[in-house]
Scaffold this active site. Structure first.
Site: not given
Length: 263
Positions: A47, A83, A118, A221, A248-249
């Site tokens: 992420d 992103y 995603n 999440h 999940d960050h």
């Protein structure tokens, strides 16, 4: 005569490609030898593709320091590499702005093995999987599902985004690039079959699965029901030691009585 030679050359190219490609029903397997003493050191990040913002540059700086201390062999990315909406194409400057220009430390000039998240699926997935990006930066090795064999450990990279039904049925205003994936049911059935067979063949001491989405999570999440129903049984049945994910960050280490640890 020239036409015949050209046709023969083309046939040879096709034959070589077929011989080098994994057989039908097999996950692609990449070899990455461990160090001479048999040890292995890796960094895992997920992420991250923020063009240096949201502390990405600061994390990259610390990764460089830790990577030097540990003498890492390679980096694993758990997805959401760019992103907000993946890449627009192989010429998207976000590739350099979020990857090449950020992870500049000497210790990070090692192979990066990446799966899709995603957010990556909301862009041009085929561009992110394209070998063209490796010509721009040879470190970038991104595929859907594949295996990295590092002698003492086999890493099984799993394409988890197609498992989530909500991305198919309630995309809201988001577009998902399902080329090479649809229809969902067939894709997942083949993936799970291939994964099951690959893990069964593994003789590595450690078997580690890598995906983007959470299996279990106490954070934002939460659990991913589709993975618990479809993927977890395959990992458990084949003695996979633990599962590494992003999405999940935050940092979590979850162990359970069913013997599969999630990180």
């Amino acid at each position: 005569m020239a036409k015949g030679s050209a046709a023969m050359a083309a046939a040879v190219v096709v034959l070589v490609a077929l011989l080098c490609a994994p057989a039908a029903g097999e996950l692609e397997r990449l070899e990455h030898p461990a160090k001479n003493d048999g040890s292995l050191s890796v960094l895992v990040v997920g992420d991250w593709g923020r063009k240096g913002t949201y502390n990405q540059s600061r994390v990259a700086e610390q990764m460089g320091k830790v990577g030097e201390q540990l003498d890492i062999d390679f980096v694993i990315s758990t997805g959401d590499n760019f992103y907000e909406n993946g890449l627009t194409g192989t010429d998207d400057q976000a590739f350099e702005q979020s990857f090449t220009d950020i992870y500049t430390a000497k210790s990070l000039q090692k192979p990066w093995y990446l799966v899709l998240g995603n957010h990556d699926y909301r862009g041009d997935v085929l561009a992110q999987l394209s070998p063209v990006l490796q010509k721009i930066d040879s470190r970038f090795i991104c595929k859907r599902s594949f295996i990295v064999n590092a002698e003492i450990v086999d890493f099984f990279f799993v394409d988890t985004t197609p498992f989530q039904l909500k991305y198919w049925t309630h995309p809201k205003d988001d577009h998902y690039d399902w080329r090479g994936v649809a229809p969902r049911e067939k894709y997942l059935a083949n993936l799970l079959k291939d994964l099951d067979e690959a893990i069964k063949k593994s003789t590595a001491t450690w078997k580690i699965a890598v995906g983007h989405h959470t299996m279990r999570s106490v954070s934002d999440h939460g659990d991913t029901e589709e993975l618990l129903k479809l993927l977890l049984p395959v990992l458990q049945a084949n003695g996979v030691n633990f599962y590494i994910n992003g999405h999940d960050h935050c940092l979590e280490h979850i162990s359970s009585k069913d013997r599969l640890t999630s990180i």
